[in-house]
Design a protein around this motif. Structure first.
Motif, PDB file in Angstrom:
ATOM      1  N   GLN A 122      34.849  18.419  24.675  1.00 61.64           N
ATOM      2  CA  GLN A 122      34.489  19.693  24.067  1.00 61.64           C
ATOM      3  C   GLN A 122      32.971  19.915  24.112  1.00 61.64           C
ATOM      4  N   ALA A 123      32.236  18.825  23.893  1.00 67.43           N
ATOM      5  CA  ALA A 123      30.768  18.940  23.968  1.00 67.43           C
ATOM      6  C   ALA A 123      30.374  19.387  25.377  1.00 67.43           C
ATOM      7  N   ALA A 124      31.011  18.812  26.399  1.00 69.43           N
ATOM      8  CA  ALA A 124      30.681  19.166  27.790  1.00 69.43           C
ATOM      9  C   ALA A 124      30.989  20.637  28.065  1.00 69.43           C
ATOM     10  N   TRP A 125      32.101  21.088  27.522  1.00 70.53           N
ATOM     11  CA  TRP A 125      32.502  22.488  27.726  1.00 70.53           C
ATOM     12  C   TRP A 125      31.492  23.455  27.081  1.00 70.53           C
ATOM     13  N   TYR A 126      31.153  23.181  25.826  1.00 65.96           N
ATOM     14  CA  TYR A 126      30.171  24.050  25.154  1.00 65.96           C
ATOM     15  C   TYR A 126      28.803  23.973  25.831  1.00 65.96           C
ATOM     16  N   LEU A 127      28.507  22.797  26.336  1.00 58.20           N
ATOM     17  CA  LEU A 127      27.239  22.609  27.047  1.00 58.20           C
ATOM     18  C   LEU A 127      27.181  23.492  28.283  1.00 58.20           C
ATOM     19  N   ALA A 128      28.250  23.444  29.072  1.00 58.31           N
ATOM     20  CA  ALA A 128      28.293  24.263  30.291  1.00 58.31           C
ATOM     21  C   ALA A 128      28.149  25.743  29.939  1.00 58.31           C
ATOM     22  N   ASN A 129      28.738  26.120  28.802  1.00 61.20           N
ATOM     23  CA  ASN A 129      28.705  27.523  28.391  1.00 61.20           C
ATOM     24  C   ASN A 129      27.361  27.986  27.852  1.00 61.20           C
ATOM     25  N   VAL A 136      22.084  21.519  30.773  1.00 58.72           N
ATOM     26  CA  VAL A 136      23.327  20.811  31.140  1.00 58.72           C
ATOM     27  C   VAL A 136      22.980  19.448  31.714  1.00 58.72           C
ATOM     28  N   LYS A 137      21.972  19.411  32.609  1.00 59.45           N
ATOM     29  CA  LYS A 137      21.589  18.138  33.240  1.00 59.45           C
ATOM     30  C   LYS A 137      21.070  17.147  32.195  1.00 59.45           C
ATOM     31  N   LEU A 138      20.251  17.636  31.273  1.00 59.22           N
ATOM     32  CA  LEU A 138      19.673  16.730  30.258  1.00 59.22           C
ATOM     33  C   LEU A 138      20.772  16.095  29.410  1.00 59.22           C
ATOM     34  N   LEU A 139      21.692  16.921  28.929  1.00 59.30           N
ATOM     35  CA  LEU A 139      22.710  16.386  28.001  1.00 59.30           C
ATOM     36  C   LEU A 139      23.807  15.623  28.728  1.00 59.30           C
ATOM     37  N   SER A 140      24.060  15.971  30.001  1.00 57.89           N
ATOM     38  CA  SER A 140      25.087  15.166  30.680  1.00 57.89           C
ATOM     39  C   SER A 140      24.519  13.803  31.048  1.00 57.89           C
ATOM     40  N   LYS A 141      23.210  13.731  31.222  1.00 57.58           N
ATOM     41  CA  LYS A 141      22.579  12.420  31.425  1.00 57.58           C
ATOM     42  C   LYS A 141      22.777  11.561  30.167  1.00 57.58           C
ATOM     43  N   VAL A 142      22.704  12.201  29.011  1.00 61.40           N
ATOM     44  CA  VAL A 142      22.911  11.458  27.755  1.00 61.40           C
ATOM     45  C   VAL A 142      24.321  10.852  27.725  1.00 61.40           C
ATOM     46  N   ILE A 143      25.303  11.656  28.151  1.00 61.53           N
ATOM     47  CA  ILE A 143      26.696  11.164  28.110  1.00 61.53           C
ATOM     48  C   ILE A 143      26.853   9.977  29.062  1.00 61.53           C
ATOM     49  N   MET A 144      26.007   9.912  30.094  1.00 63.68           N
ATOM     50  CA  MET A 144      26.007   8.756  30.996  1.00 63.68           C
ATOM     51  C   MET A 144      25.213   7.591  30.373  1.00 63.68           C
ATOM     52  N   ASP A 145      24.112   7.922  29.715  1.00 61.40           N
ATOM     53  CA  ASP A 145      23.251   6.877  29.133  1.00 61.40           C
ATOM     54  C   ASP A 145      23.947   6.091  28.019  1.00 61.40           C
ATOM     55  N   LEU A 146      24.743   6.777  27.213  1.00 59.14           N
ATOM     56  CA  LEU A 146      25.382   6.097  26.062  1.00 59.14           C
ATOM     57  C   LEU A 146      26.226   4.891  26.504  1.00 59.14           C
ATOM     58  N   ALA A 185      15.715  19.791  25.256  1.00 59.79           N
ATOM     59  CA  ALA A 185      16.597  20.930  25.528  1.00 59.79           C
ATOM     60  C   ALA A 185      16.332  22.072  24.538  1.00 59.79           C
ATOM     61  N   ALA A 186      16.078  21.712  23.261  1.00 59.30           N
ATOM     62  CA  ALA A 186      15.781  22.758  22.258  1.00 59.30           C
ATOM     63  C   ALA A 186      14.534  23.526  22.694  1.00 59.30           C
ATOM     64  N   GLY A 187      13.530  22.792  23.173  1.00 61.70           N
ATOM     65  CA  GLY A 187      12.300  23.434  23.653  1.00 61.70           C
ATOM     66  C   GLY A 187      12.564  24.330  24.844  1.00 61.70           C
ATOM     67  N   LEU A 188      13.404  23.865  25.771  1.00 64.29           N
ATOM     68  CA  LEU A 188      13.706  24.682  26.961  1.00 64.29           C
ATOM     69  C   LEU A 188      14.401  25.982  26.555  1.00 64.29           C
ATOM     70  N   LEU A 189      15.280  25.906  25.542  1.00 60.28           N
ATOM     71  CA  LEU A 189      15.952  27.130  25.079  1.00 60.28           C
ATOM     72  C   LEU A 189      14.964  28.096  24.420  1.00 60.28           C
ATOM     73  N   SER A 190      13.804  27.561  24.001  1.00 55.10           N
ATOM     74  CA  SER A 190      12.764  28.421  23.411  1.00 55.10           C
ATOM     75  C   SER A 190      11.730  28.824  24.455  1.00 55.10           C
ATOM     76  N   ASP A 191      11.972  28.425  25.718  1.00 57.67           N
ATOM     77  CA  ASP A 191      11.032  28.751  26.809  1.00 57.67           C
ATOM     78  C   ASP A 191       9.646  28.157  26.629  1.00 57.67           C
ATOM     79  N   VAL A 192       9.556  26.942  26.145  1.00 58.81           N
ATOM     80  CA  VAL A 192       8.238  26.310  26.015  1.00 58.81           C
ATOM     81  C   VAL A 192       7.722  25.927  27.404  1.00 58.81           C
ATOM     82  N   SER A 193       6.440  25.546  27.487  1.00 58.65           N
ATOM     83  CA  SER A 193       5.881  25.138  28.787  1.00 58.65           C
ATOM     84  C   SER A 193       6.454  23.782  29.183  1.00 58.65           C
ATOM     85  N   ARG A 194       6.320  23.451  30.445  1.00 62.05           N
ATOM     86  CA  ARG A 194       6.757  22.150  30.978  1.00 62.05           C
ATOM     87  C   ARG A 194       6.114  21.013  30.183  1.00 62.05           C
TER      88      ARG A 194
END
Ligand code: FPP
Ligand code: MG
Length: 323
Positions: A122-129, A136-146, A185-194
């Motif tokens: 469900q997390a993956a689905w909401y993430l994709a959405n 998506v890349k950042l959080l799916s890496k987390v699912i691999m890292d765990l 990811a929170a920062g990216l959703l706020s359009d912060v700088s790199r």
């Protein structure tokens, strides 16, 4: 001790909404999961991870309100965290967490595995959405890292040759990756700088490492009552954490006890006593404080705000769990 919840005041209302949503999101689809969801997302959890995501969101959206995507990201973070704990308790055969029976002991392994799988899915689905490929890349890496961290820990049980660097790497995968990547990811959703997004990532990374080191110290210094689970369970299961690794440098006999997997009566108690008698806990505290300090430094780039201050205080909170 600084309470976690008093630090969350800028996002208190957000967290209430998040809790209601989580029970609803998981519970309504599959009746078999509704009891588990109610139990998992009801009282008990401290909501530290979604609180950090929401504080990051508010600290980077100063003139505007946070968006539904920020809120969804915080929910995804808590779903991934909770799913990993449900699976971890099966792997560790843990009977108690947060002072209450674990999902697999309350229901059974089948329900626990499926509930964890469902939460991950469900997390993956909401993430994709969220429709943001980088997030998506950042959080799916987390699912691999765990599981990477969990596997590294599993294959190095009772291995006294593991280095502090390997321990920190494993701790990154197991704990810090989720906070680091969801902060970024929170920062990216706020359009912060790199550049700012890298600072947010590093805040989460160092905060997560400090949190894990403190957790590992508490396994030696806390009681079953305060921990909500049995004490000294890391050492007993061969998981060599910072206090044990530092102690090994001073106490050669500790290596003998660990290598024979505490096979003889009194071995485990003797090993705990050797660690208590060493500089291991003190050095681990210093290491945790060092990472907490590094975390704070990565907030310098953000404009001052109530949420940024709360993120700074969160680093004191991590260390205050020790006292
Ligand atoms: C707690 O560690 C466990 C974690 C932080 C992560 C566990 C991850 C997994 C089981 C893998 C997840 C699987 C998938 C499919 C992504 P701990 O046992 O040291 O702490 P505890 O004392 O709180 O149990
Ligand atoms: Mg565990």
């Amino acid at each position: 001790m600084t309470s976690a919840t008093s630090l969350f005041s800028p996002v208190e209302a957000d967290l209430r909404l998040l809790s209601e949503n989580l029970i609803q999101l998981v519970g309504t689809r599959h009746p078999i999961l509704s009891a588990a969801a109610e139990y998992l997302f009801g009282a008990g959890g401290k909501r530290v991870r979604p609180a950090i995501v929401l504080l990051m969101s508010r600290a980077t959206m100063l003139d505007e309100d946070i968006t539904p995507r920020h809120r969804r990201l915080a929910e995804i973070t808590e779903m991934i965290h909770t799913a990993s704990l449900v699976h971890d308790d099966v792997v560790d055969e843990a009977q108690m967490r947060r002072g209450v029976p674990t999902v697999h002991s309350l229901f059974d392994n089948r329900v626990a595995i499926l509930a964890g799988d469902f939460l991950f899915g469900q997390a993956a689905w909401y993430l994709a959405n969220l429709d943001n490929l980088e997030v998506v890349k950042l959080l799916s890496k987390v699912i691999m890292d765990l599981p990477t961290g969990e596997i590294q820990q599993g294959v190095t049980r009772f291995d006294t040759s593991i280095t502090l660097e390997a321990y920190l790497e494993k701790s990154y995968y197991k704990t810090a990756s989720l906070i680091a990547n969801s902060s970024k990811a929170a920062g990216l959703l706020s359009d912060v700088s790199r550049e700012t997004s890298e600072h947010l990532y590093n805040y989460g990374r160092h905060w997560g490492l400090a949190f894990q080191i403190v957790d590992d110290i508490l396994d030696f210094t806390g009681s079953a009552d305060t921990l909500g689970k049995p004490a000294s369970s890391d050492l007993k299961s061969g998981n060599l954490t910072a206090p044990a690794l530092f102690a090994l440098e001073e106490k050669p006999y500790l290596e003998v006890l660990i290598e024979r997997k505490f096979a003889q009566e009194g071995d485990l108690e003797q090993a705990i006593a050797l660690i208590q008698d060493s500089q291991g806990i003190k050095r681990s505290r210093e290491l945790a404080a060092h990472h907490a300090q590094l975390a704070v430094e990565h907030l310098a780039d953000l404009p001052p705000s109530e949420s940024r201050q709360a993120l700074m205080n969160m680093t004191d909170y991590v260390l205050s769990r020790l006292y």
